[in-house]
Write a protein that holds these residues in place. Structure first.
Motif, PDB file in Angstrom:
ATOM      1  N   HIS A  20       1.075  -1.421   0.000  1.00 42.34           N
ATOM      2  CA  HIS A  20       0.000   0.000   0.000  1.00 42.34           C
ATOM      3  C   HIS A  20       0.933   1.233   0.000  1.00 42.34           C
ATOM      4  CE1 HIS A  20      -2.410   3.640   1.874  1.00 42.34           C
ATOM      5  NE2 HIS A  20      -1.872   3.426   2.747  1.00 42.34           N
ATOM      6  N   ARG A  21       1.008   2.077  -0.451  1.00 52.03           N
ATOM      7  CA  ARG A  21       1.937   3.159  -0.204  1.00 52.03           C
ATOM      8  C   ARG A  21       1.319   4.183   0.719  1.00 52.03           C
ATOM      9  NH1 ARG A  21       6.306   3.434  -2.667  1.00 52.03           N
ATOM     10  NH2 ARG A  21       7.610   5.249  -2.553  1.00 52.03           N
ATOM     11  N   SER A  22       1.884   4.553   1.822  1.00 53.95           N
ATOM     12  CA  SER A  22       1.405   5.637   2.659  1.00 53.95           C
ATOM     13  C   SER A  22       1.743   6.943   1.978  1.00 53.95           C
ATOM     14  CB  SER A  22       2.086   5.570   4.028  1.00 53.95           C
ATOM     15  OG  SER A  22       3.459   5.775   3.889  1.00 53.95           O
ATOM     16  N   PRO A  23       1.137   8.084   2.413  1.00 55.28           N
ATOM     17  CA  PRO A  23       1.482   9.359   1.789  1.00 55.28           C
ATOM     18  C   PRO A  23       2.984   9.579   1.849  1.00 55.28           C
ATOM     19  CG  PRO A  23      -0.415   9.613   3.230  1.00 55.28           C
ATOM     20  CD  PRO A  23       0.115   8.229   3.457  1.00 55.28           C
ATOM     21  N   ARG A  24       3.551  10.031   0.726  1.00 50.09           N
ATOM     22  CA  ARG A  24       4.996  10.257   0.686  1.00 50.09           C
ATOM     23  C   ARG A  24       5.419  11.220   1.782  1.00 50.09           C
ATOM     24  NH1 ARG A  24       8.792   6.965  -1.405  1.00 50.09           N
ATOM     25  NH2 ARG A  24       8.255   6.286  -3.468  1.00 50.09           N
ATOM     26  N   GLY A  25       6.490  10.862   2.452  1.00 45.81           N
ATOM     27  CA  GLY A  25       6.978  11.668   3.558  1.00 45.81           C
ATOM     28  C   GLY A  25       6.585  11.072   4.884  1.00 45.81           C
ATOM     29  N   GLY A  26       5.535  10.218   4.895  1.00 43.45           N
ATOM     30  CA  GLY A  26       5.152   9.588   6.143  1.00 43.45           C
ATOM     31  C   GLY A  26       5.974   8.345   6.376  1.00 43.45           C
ATOM     32  N   THR A  27       6.235   8.032   7.638  1.00 48.40           N
ATOM     33  CA  THR A  27       6.986   6.831   7.982  1.00 48.40           C
ATOM     34  C   THR A  27       6.146   5.996   8.915  1.00 48.40           C
ATOM     35  OG1 THR A  27       9.038   8.030   7.800  1.00 48.40           O
ATOM     36  CG2 THR A  27       9.087   5.969   9.032  1.00 48.40           C
ATOM     37  N   PRO A  28       5.906   4.726   8.626  1.00 47.29           N
ATOM     38  CA  PRO A  28       5.099   3.909   9.520  1.00 47.29           C
ATOM     39  C   PRO A  28       5.720   3.847  10.910  1.00 47.29           C
ATOM     40  CG  PRO A  28       5.594   2.754   7.461  1.00 47.29           C
ATOM     41  CD  PRO A  28       6.434   3.973   7.511  1.00 47.29           C
ATOM     42  N   SER A  29       4.874   3.839  11.914  1.00 43.26           N
ATOM     43  CA  SER A  29       5.398   3.691  13.261  1.00 43.26           C
ATOM     44  C   SER A  29       6.002   2.305  13.407  1.00 43.26           C
ATOM     45  CB  SER A  29       4.271   3.866  14.282  1.00 43.26           C
ATOM     46  OG  SER A  29       3.367   2.779  14.224  1.00 43.26           O
ATOM     47  N   ALA A 285      11.372   0.377   3.044  1.00 44.10           N
ATOM     48  CA  ALA A 285      10.888  -0.425   4.172  1.00 44.10           C
ATOM     49  C   ALA A 285       9.622  -1.179   3.751  1.00 44.10           C
ATOM     50  CB  ALA A 285      10.673   0.455   5.392  1.00 44.10           C
ATOM     51  N   SER A 286       8.489  -0.910   4.415  1.00 40.13           N
ATOM     52  CA  SER A 286       7.246  -1.601   4.073  1.00 40.13           C
ATOM     53  C   SER A 286       6.408  -0.823   3.081  1.00 40.13           C
ATOM     54  CB  SER A 286       6.420  -1.844   5.350  1.00 40.13           C
ATOM     55  OG  SER A 286       6.016  -0.609   5.917  1.00 40.13           O
ATOM     56  N   GLN A 346      15.787  -1.746   3.426  1.00 43.35           N
ATOM     57  CA  GLN A 346      14.787  -2.455   4.212  1.00 43.35           C
ATOM     58  C   GLN A 346      14.268  -1.652   5.403  1.00 43.35           C
ATOM     59  OE1 GLN A 346      14.381  -6.881   6.357  1.00 43.35           O
ATOM     60  NE2 GLN A 346      16.313  -6.235   5.444  1.00 43.35           N
ATOM     61  N   TYR A 347      15.061  -0.723   5.933  1.00 44.26           N
ATOM     62  CA  TYR A 347      14.698  -0.038   7.182  1.00 44.26           C
ATOM     63  C   TYR A 347      14.528   1.468   7.013  1.00 44.26           C
ATOM     64  CZ  TYR A 347      16.965  -4.406   8.566  1.00 44.26           C
ATOM     65  OH  TYR A 347      17.343  -5.722   8.673  1.00 44.26           O
ATOM     66  N   ARG A 348      14.661   1.985   5.811  1.00 45.04           N
ATOM     67  CA  ARG A 348      14.699   3.436   5.614  1.00 45.04           C
ATOM     68  C   ARG A 348      13.334   4.093   5.779  1.00 45.04           C
ATOM     69  NH1 ARG A 348      15.681   5.410  -0.399  1.00 45.04           N
ATOM     70  NH2 ARG A 348      17.615   4.200  -0.339  1.00 45.04           N
ATOM     71  N   SER A 349      13.348   5.399   6.139  1.00 51.03           N
ATOM     72  CA  SER A 349      12.143   6.222   6.076  1.00 51.03           C
ATOM     73  C   SER A 349      11.730   6.373   4.616  1.00 51.03           C
ATOM     74  CB  SER A 349      12.411   7.608   6.666  1.00 51.03           C
ATOM     75  OG  SER A 349      12.919   7.526   7.984  1.00 51.03           O
ATOM     76  N   ASP A 350      10.454   6.652   4.393  1.00 54.14           N
ATOM     77  CA  ASP A 350       9.980   6.825   3.033  1.00 54.14           C
ATOM     78  C   ASP A 350      10.690   8.011   2.375  1.00 54.14           C
ATOM     79  OD1 ASP A 350       8.503   6.433   0.760  1.00 54.14           O
ATOM     80  OD2 ASP A 350       6.647   7.323   1.538  1.00 54.14           O
ATOM     81  N   THR A 372      19.138   3.814   7.414  1.00 58.33           N
ATOM     82  CA  THR A 372      19.526   2.459   7.796  1.00 58.33           C
ATOM     83  C   THR A 372      18.672   1.857   8.897  1.00 58.33           C
ATOM     84  OG1 THR A 372      21.060   3.278   9.478  1.00 58.33           O
ATOM     85  CG2 THR A 372      21.927   2.992   7.241  1.00 58.33           C
ATOM     86  N   GLY A 373      17.843   2.664   9.555  1.00 57.82           N
ATOM     87  CA  GLY A 373      17.189   2.214  10.767  1.00 57.82           C
ATOM     88  C   GLY A 373      18.122   2.398  11.950  1.00 57.82           C
ATOM     89  N   ALA A 374      17.547   2.583  13.127  1.00 61.26           N
ATOM     90  CA  ALA A 374      18.361   2.898  14.304  1.00 61.26           C
ATOM     91  C   ALA A 374      19.310   1.769  14.680  1.00 61.26           C
ATOM     92  CB  ALA A 374      17.450   3.244  15.483  1.00 61.26           C
TER      93      ALA A 374
END
Length: 553
Positions: A20-29, A285-286, A346-350, A372-374
């Motif tokens: 599904h793509r979330s709005p660009r700029g958003g990052t899933p919790s 990421a997802s 795999q872990y990046r923000s959108d 990279t993810g934390a």
């Protein structure tokens, strides 16, 4: 090296080694992401994505295999001082979904020798090619001598594979004098021939670092796209975008039947990391490229990651669980080099601003954004803080250095690269300084061009300290033939004073590290849409130990 695949005399078996793509700029919790991951994993296994470690009920006697099964060649990778991963796959009919074998397990014998005649065998065993893993074999050959070349091969019944050549890493405390790596990336089958790999197979390197886009998800038509075959017709099953596990497995079969890629794998150990096209273009990421539900995309990601592991010489810790795969890992080359392989997908923000090139702004400069993810970021910085190596090498996927794309006072930059994640890049550079990293070498793919950058402490100030070097290797085939000076060459070289080299042709790059300097040799081809192109070294640069900054060699 002599390659002699074919039938061999039957021989007695030895006990198996560790094998599904979330709005660009958003990052899933994090909570939502983990929930989606679990959902996708459950979905994956509910629709017959093979479960880890299961064994087929029946066993096939390898003597019943009527056609040559090692059609995808052999490969090795992940060298340790006493161990290396050996890979092959049984596929008498590689362009069939089942590879030409029933859903039964098959015993495959393997051996490692000090010489290519196998007069002195130093390790042997039997591994099982499970149908759940598409009859791939991953052998962790152990107990090998450090820092030396070895030869290996496989047998299934009367069939003998070609001989592969590999190399173990030096002992951790070894004062190694040099290391030569080849950096390759972006090999779109439909864009041209893998001639670069044929030349790489003949080059004298210790290790190949594949920096992503090993395959592309796009359709390949009956003539192989730009290859324009006149002597063969590819099956229609390749003429659609990959989406299922079967699709990805078949696409690897297409790529791995390429003789030039097979030759490179047979001659050198590979260390691999994926980018986007092994799954889907520009995913984060997802978050997929197109508007599909996240659960659906993660199911696709699970299939792509599973096929990636199956078809690469990777160790068991990299085996994915559903849509999750820990691909970042650390290798050592004696006291000379610590190699920290990153996963920037795999872990990046959108991607900010829809992922297209854009002016820097509040969205891209959000300090919470991560490439990279934390966990991976902390792993990298902690690893630097304890590194005793002279060189710290970072194979990764997308351009790390600032790359201004126009001549305006505030220039547009690429949102899919580290320019779209400047806070994350700042944390990495600050971490390198805090750890006292003196000789930083970042190796990058993705851009379908060769670049050489000085990594500046402040990219806005050309006089600021140079903290390291970034070498971007061009593509093997993606982008078709290319040109020495793309249309943006003058703009880019003017707008980026820390850019020392830019060339738009295909090929690969070698980097030799020693106790005094690093030398990068950019090797290009005049064309890839026709086979057999010659290769030439078109530029060479060095950067000195303790005095980072590229100069022509």
């Amino acid at each position: 090296m002599t390659i002699t695949p074919g039938r061999s005399p039957r021989h007695s078996r030895e006990p198996c080694a560790a094998a599904h793509r979330s709005p660009r700029g958003g990052t899933p919790s994090r909570r939502r992401f983990l929930g989606l991951t679990a959902a996708a994993a459950a979905l994956a296994f509910a629709v017959d994505l093979p479960a880890t470690g299961t064994a087929a009920a029946a066993q096939l006697d390898a003597a019943r295999i009527d056609d040559f099964p090692f059609t995808l060649g052999v490969a090795s990778g992940e060298p340790l001082p006493d161990s290396v991963v050996l890979w092959t796959r049984l596929a008498p009919a590689p362009y069939q979904p089942d590879g030409g074998l029933p859903a039964e397990r098959v015993d495959v014998d393997w051996e490692v020798a000090e010489d290519e005649t196998f007069a002195t065998v130093v390790a042997r065993g039997t591994a099982v090619a499970h149908p759940e893993f598409h009859h791939t074999v991953h052998v962790g050959a152990e107990g090998l001598a450090s820092g030396r070349v070895h030869y290996y091969r496989f047998r299934a019944g009367d069939w003998l594979s070609e001989t592969g050549r590999t190399r173990t890493a030096p002992a951790a405390d070894s004062p190694v004098s040099s290391l030569t790596v080849a950096a390759v990336s972006c090999q779109a089958y439909h864009d041209g021939y893998f001639t670069a790999h044929r030349h790489l197979a003949e080059d004298d390197v210790d290790l190949v670092l594949h920096l992503g886009d090993y395959l592309y998800e796009y359709a390949v038509d009956s003539v192989g796209g730009a290859r324009a075959y006149t002597d063969r017709v590819l099956p229609a099953l390749f003429d659609h975008e990959t989406g299922t596990l079967e699709d990805y497995r078949l696409r690897y079969a297409l790529y791995k039947t390429d003789p030039d890629l097979r030759a490179a794998h047979a001659m050198h150990p590979f260390v691999v990391t994926f980018d986007d096209h092994e799954t889907e273009d520009n995913y984060a990421a997802s978050i997929p490229e197109n508007a599909v539900p996240p659960e659906r995309f993660l199911l696709r990601r699970a299939a792509a990651y599973r096929a990636y592991w199956e078809n690469q010489p990777l160790r068991l810790p990299q085996l994915p669980v559903g849509p999750d795969m820990q691909l970042y890992r650390r290798l050592q080359w004696g006291q000379l080099a610590q190699i920290d392989v990153l996963d920037t997908r795999q872990y990046r923000s959108d991607q900010a601003y829809g992922g297209a090139k854009h002016l820097p702004g509040p969205e891209s400069e959000d300090p919470t954004r991560t490439m990279t993810g934390a966990a991976q970021e902390r792993w990298l910085l902690d690893g630097w803080s304890t590194s005793q190596a002279l060189w710290n090498v970072v194979p990764q996927q997308v351009c790390f250095s600032r790359r201004r794309m126009d001549l305006n006072p505030v220039a547009a930059v690429a949102m899919d690269a580290w320019d779209g994640y400047p806070a994350a890049r700042r944390r990495i550079l600050d971490g390198a300084k805090a750890a006292g990293v003196q000789n930083l070498m970042v190796l990058t793919g993705d851009l379908h061009a060769g670049y050489a950058f000085d990594i500046k402490d402040d990219f806005e100030d050309p006089a600021s300290r140079t903290l390291g070097t970034e070498i971007v290797t061009t593509s093997v085939a993606s982008g078709k033939d290319g040109t020495e000076k793309p249309s943006n060459w003058t703009t880019y070289t003017t707008a980026n004073p820390h850019l020392r080299f830019y060339d738009g042709r295909r090929g690969y790059t070698t980097v030799t590290l020693d106790r005094a300097q690093a030398r990068a040799d950019f090797k290009t081809l005049p064309y890839v849409t026709t086979p057999g192109a010659p290769i030439a070294t078109v530029a060479s640069f060095v950067t000195e130990v303790g005095n980072q900054g590229l100069t022509p060699a």
